[in-house]
Design an enzyme around this catalytic site. Structure first.
Site, short mmCIF file in Angstrom:
data_model
loop_
_atom_site.label_atom_id
_atom_site.label_comp_id
_atom_site.label_asym_id
_atom_site.label_seq_id
_atom_site.Cartn_x
_atom_site.Cartn_y
_atom_site.Cartn_z
CG HIS A 21 -0.24 0.26 2.50
ND1 HIS A 21 0.50 -0.72 3.12
CD2 HIS A 21 -0.13 1.37 3.28
CE1 HIS A 21 1.04 -0.22 4.22
NE2 HIS A 21 0.66 1.04 4.34
NE ARG A 22 5.30 2.55 3.98
CZ ARG A 22 5.93 2.76 5.13
NH1 ARG A 22 5.48 3.64 6.00
NH2 ARG A 22 7.03 2.10 5.41
CB VAL A 25 0.18 -0.20 -8.03
CG1 VAL A 25 -1.14 -0.96 -8.10
CG2 VAL A 25 0.78 -0.01 -9.42
CB SER A 117 4.18 -6.42 -15.75
OG SER A 117 4.93 -5.72 -16.71
CB SER A 118 2.67 -4.78 -20.75
OG SER A 118 3.70 -3.90 -20.36
CB CYS A 119 7.47 -7.30 -19.15
SG CYS A 119 7.31 -7.99 -17.51
CE1 TYR A 146 8.17 -7.23 -11.87
CE2 TYR A 146 7.77 -6.82 -14.19
CZ TYR A 146 7.49 -6.58 -12.87
OH TYR A 146 6.51 -5.67 -12.55
CE LYS A 150 4.81 -8.76 -11.39
NZ LYS A 150 3.99 -8.49 -10.21
CG HIS A 189 9.36 1.62 -14.41
ND1 HIS A 189 8.82 1.34 -13.18
CD2 HIS A 189 9.47 0.42 -15.04
CE1 HIS A 189 8.60 0.04 -13.08
NE2 HIS A 189 8.99 -0.54 -14.19
N1 LIG Z 1 5.24 0.54 -11.96
C1 LIG Z 1 4.85 0.05 -13.16
O1 LIG Z 1 5.11 0.68 -14.21
C2 LIG Z 1 4.13 -1.24 -13.25
C3 LIG Z 1 3.80 -2.00 -12.14
N2 LIG Z 1 3.12 -3.18 -12.28
C4 LIG Z 1 2.80 -4.04 -11.15
O2 LIG Z 1 2.08 -3.35 -10.15
C5 LIG Z 1 2.42 -3.85 -8.86
C6 LIG Z 1 2.88 -2.71 -7.97
O3 LIG Z 1 4.00 -2.06 -8.57
P1 LIG Z 1 4.49 -0.62 -8.07
O4 LIG Z 1 3.47 -0.03 -7.18
O5 LIG Z 1 4.96 0.09 -9.26
O6 LIG Z 1 5.75 -1.01 -7.20
P2 LIG Z 1 6.40 -0.21 -5.98
O7 LIG Z 1 7.83 -0.63 -5.94
O8 LIG Z 1 6.08 1.23 -6.07
O9 LIG Z 1 5.63 -0.80 -4.74
C7 LIG Z 1 5.77 -2.14 -4.37
C8 LIG Z 1 5.36 -2.27 -2.92
O10 LIG Z 1 5.56 -3.63 -2.52
C9 LIG Z 1 6.20 -3.63 -1.25
N3 LIG Z 1 7.01 -4.83 -1.09
C10 LIG Z 1 8.05 -5.23 -1.85
N4 LIG Z 1 8.57 -6.36 -1.36
C11 LIG Z 1 7.84 -6.68 -0.26
C12 LIG Z 1 7.89 -7.71 0.70
N5 LIG Z 1 8.82 -8.68 0.62
N6 LIG Z 1 7.00 -7.71 1.70
C13 LIG Z 1 6.08 -6.74 1.82
N7 LIG Z 1 5.97 -5.72 0.95
C14 LIG Z 1 6.85 -5.69 -0.07
C15 LIG Z 1 7.08 -2.41 -1.29
O11 LIG Z 1 7.48 -2.02 -0.01
P3 LIG Z 1 8.99 -1.48 0.18
O12 LIG Z 1 9.17 -0.37 -0.80
O13 LIG Z 1 9.01 -1.06 1.60
O14 LIG Z 1 9.86 -2.66 -0.13
C16 LIG Z 1 6.17 -1.39 -1.98
O15 LIG Z 1 5.31 -0.78 -1.06
C17 LIG Z 1 3.51 -4.91 -9.09
O16 LIG Z 1 2.94 -6.18 -9.10
C18 LIG Z 1 4.04 -4.57 -10.45
O17 LIG Z 1 4.53 -5.69 -11.09
C19 LIG Z 1 2.74 -3.64 -13.52
C20 LIG Z 1 3.03 -2.93 -14.64
C21 LIG Z 1 3.74 -1.68 -14.60
C1 LIG Z 2 6.75 -1.80 -16.75
C2 LIG Z 2 7.89 -2.56 -17.34
O1 LIG Z 2 9.10 -1.82 -17.20
C3 LIG Z 2 10.31 -2.46 -17.60
O2 LIG Z 2 10.41 -2.47 -18.98
P1 LIG Z 2 10.58 -1.19 -19.86
O3 LIG Z 2 9.29 -0.77 -20.41
O4 LIG Z 2 11.65 -1.45 -20.85
O5 LIG Z 2 10.98 -0.13 -18.76
P2 LIG Z 2 11.73 1.21 -18.52
O6 LIG Z 2 10.70 2.17 -18.09
O7 LIG Z 2 12.87 1.02 -17.59
O8 LIG Z 2 12.39 1.65 -19.93
C4 LIG Z 2 11.61 2.01 -21.04
C5 LIG Z 2 12.48 2.53 -22.14
O9 LIG Z 2 12.99 3.81 -21.74
C6 LIG Z 2 14.39 3.89 -22.00
N1 LIG Z 2 15.00 4.87 -21.09
C7 LIG Z 2 15.55 6.05 -21.49
N2 LIG Z 2 16.08 6.69 -20.45
C8 LIG Z 2 15.82 5.92 -19.36
C9 LIG Z 2 16.13 6.09 -17.99
O10 LIG Z 2 16.74 7.04 -17.57
N3 LIG Z 2 15.67 5.10 -17.15
C10 LIG Z 2 14.98 4.01 -17.60
N4 LIG Z 2 14.56 3.11 -16.70
N5 LIG Z 2 14.72 3.84 -18.91
C11 LIG Z 2 15.13 4.78 -19.77
C12 LIG Z 2 14.84 2.47 -21.80
O11 LIG Z 2 16.11 2.27 -22.39
C13 LIG Z 2 13.72 1.70 -22.48
O12 LIG Z 2 13.89 1.71 -23.87
C14 LIG Z 2 10.42 -3.89 -17.18
O13 LIG Z 2 11.76 -4.15 -16.93
C15 LIG Z 2 9.39 -4.25 -16.21
O14 LIG Z 2 9.57 -3.59 -14.99
C16 LIG Z 2 8.05 -3.89 -16.73
O15 LIG Z 2 7.13 -4.65 -16.66
#
Ligand SMILES: NC(=O)C1=CN([C@@H]2O[C@H](COP(=O)(O)OP(=O)(O)OC[C@H]3O[C@@H](n4cnc5c(N)ncnc54)[C@H](OP(=O)(O)O)[C@@H]3O)[C@@H](O)[C@H]2O)C=CC1
Ligand SMILES: C[C@H]1O[C@H](OP(=O)(O)OP(=O)(O)OC[C@H]2O[C@@H](n3cnc4c(=O)[nH]c(N)nc43)[C@H](O)[C@@H]2O)[C@@H](O)[C@@H](O)C1=O
Length: 321
Positions: A21-22, A25, A117-119, A146, A150, A189
């Site tokens: 929750h922190r 998402v 995730s879309s990956c 990863y 997923k 990201h």
């Molecule tokens: N961000 C994105 O672009 C995308 C995210 N998602 C999915 O959405 C979901 C959330 O992602 P997002 O919010 O970005 O991630 P964040 O890193 O922002 O948040 C993840 C949360 O999970 C907690 N967490 C991690 N490990 C543990 C653990 N061992 N026990 C308890 N809590 C834990 C973290 O706490 P702490 O920081 O304290 O470790 C944090 O609060 C994931 O499943 C991710 O794959 C899918 C597609 C894209």
């Molecule tokens: C959500 C998705 O996110 C990840 O995949 P990704 O889409 O490739 O994620 P990204 O955001 O890190 O990069 C997107 C693009 O952007 C370019 N890029 C430029 N400059 C920076 C830069 O400064 N940082 C990063 N990170 N990327 C950069 C980078 O080279 C790439 O071409 C997965 O590993 C996985 O976590 C997943 O599921």
């Protein structure tokens, strides 16, 4: 068969466990649930409950007995983090999701939403990518560890659904951004990484900001408030075996994104490119027509979402320094 399991999340006083929750998402989902009048949210920080520890997760579910679970806790990062820490990305994610899904089932949770995730899709999947593209080709190497975790999460939900007639569903979000994102310079990201880099360059008066890769990859971005809305929508209205894509349809090249972030931040220098950094998958636009056909649409444009996120960054990250 799967359609008969359905149990919509509708009891607003029922206990909802939002794991993670922190994070980006999880925090957006909490905001959305509170806005909708859900009054009984169960929240634990990572320090309070490490979800990789099976016996702690068992004890938590046995004590709290949540009715609904949203699994937004995971090991998450951008292309560099995924490529550098493959063991963490596969092991931690498998542990968290296996522990939470099994304990949720074993302790009588009515419905669980798993987030992938879309990956998960093949590197060269047809575009836009339909749900049916899963497991039809090789994955993108920078995040295959990863992605495998997923995919296992989707399959775990399906297996419990089939064997136990239990209502576990999966949503597959595209690349997300918004408040509470991770702005780490290397491990985040692209969108938060660039926002921070352009901001710091503006403040320091630097002449150039270097962006990774070639700028040609295409990415689809969704504001996390839209994602949270879609997650609650799915819990309230969807019950099916197949995972569901959650995208915006708003696709830009990394070069276009960099120019947009530069403009929103107000950096007036030049853009440089570091082609020694990986591009990752060339394109991953999801086909979100299944969710659209159920009645859900995104609301936040990329430009508005970027402006809102930059304001949040200034007020919460910069002001806190
Ligand atoms: N961000 C994105 O672009 C995308 C995210 N998602 C999915 O959405 C979901 C959330 O992602 P997002 O919010 O970005 O991630 P964040 O890193 O922002 O948040 C993840 C949360 O999970 C907690 N967490 C991690 N490990 C543990 C653990 N061992 N026990 C308890 N809590 C834990 C973290 O706490 P702490 O920081 O304290 O470790 C944090 O609060 C994931 O499943 C991710 O794959 C899918 C597609 C894209
Ligand atoms: C959500 C998705 O996110 C990840 O995949 P990704 O889409 O490739 O994620 P990204 O955001 O890190 O990069 C997107 C693009 O952007 C370019 N890029 C430029 N400059 C920076 C830069 O400064 N940082 C990063 N990170 N990327 C950069 C980078 O080279 C790439 O071409 C997965 O590993 C996985 O976590 C997943 O599921």
């Amino acid at each position: 068969m799967s359609e008969t399991i359905g149990s919509e999340m509708c009891d607003k006083s029922g206990k909802v466990f939002v794991a993670g929750h922190r994070g980006l998402v999880g925090s957006a989902i909490v905001r959305k649930l509170e806005q909708l009048g859900y009054t009984n949210l169960i929240l634990r920080t990572h320090a309070e409950l490490d979800l990789t520890r099976q016996s702690d997760v068992e004890s938590f579910f046995s004590l709290e007995k949540p009715v609904y679970v949203i699994l937004a806790a995971a090991k998450v990062g951008g292309i560099h983090a995924n490529n550098t820490y493959p063991a963490d990305f596969i092991a931690v994610n498998l542990q968290i999701q296996t522990n939470v899904i099994h304990s949720a089932y074993a302790h009588g949770v009515k419905k669980l939403l798993f987030l992938g995730s879309s990956c998960i899709y093949p590197k060269f999947a047809p575009q836009p990518i339909p749900e049916s593209a899963l497991l039809t080709g090789p994955l993108e190497p920078t995040n295959e560890w990863y992605a495998i975790a997923k995919i296992a999460g989707i399959k775990t939900c399906q297996a419990y659904r089939i064997q136990y007639k239990w209502d576990a569903i999966s949503g597959m979000p595209t690349n997300l951004y918004g408040p509470n994102d991770n702005f780490h310079p290397e491990n985040s990201h692209v969108l938060p990484a660039l926002m921070r880099r352009f901001h710091e360059a503006k403040v320091s008066g630097a002449e150039e900001v270097v962006v990774w890769g070639t700028g040609s990859p295409l990415r689809e971005f969704l504001h996390v408030d839209d994602l949270a809305d879609a997650c609650v929508f799915m819990l309230e209205r969807y019950s099916g075996l197949e995972h569901v894509n959650i995208g915006s349809g708003q696709e830009v090249t990394i070069k276009e994104l960099a120019e947009l972030v530069k403009e929103v931040v107000g950096f007036e220098g030049k853009l440089g490119w570091d082609s020694s950094k990986p591009d990752g998958t060339p394109r991953k636009l999801m086909d979100s027509s299944k969710l659209a056909s159920l009645g859900w649409t995104p609301k936040v444009s990329l430009r508005d979402g970027l402006r809102q996120t930059y304001e949040w960054y200034l007020e919460n990250v910069c002001a806190a320094k």
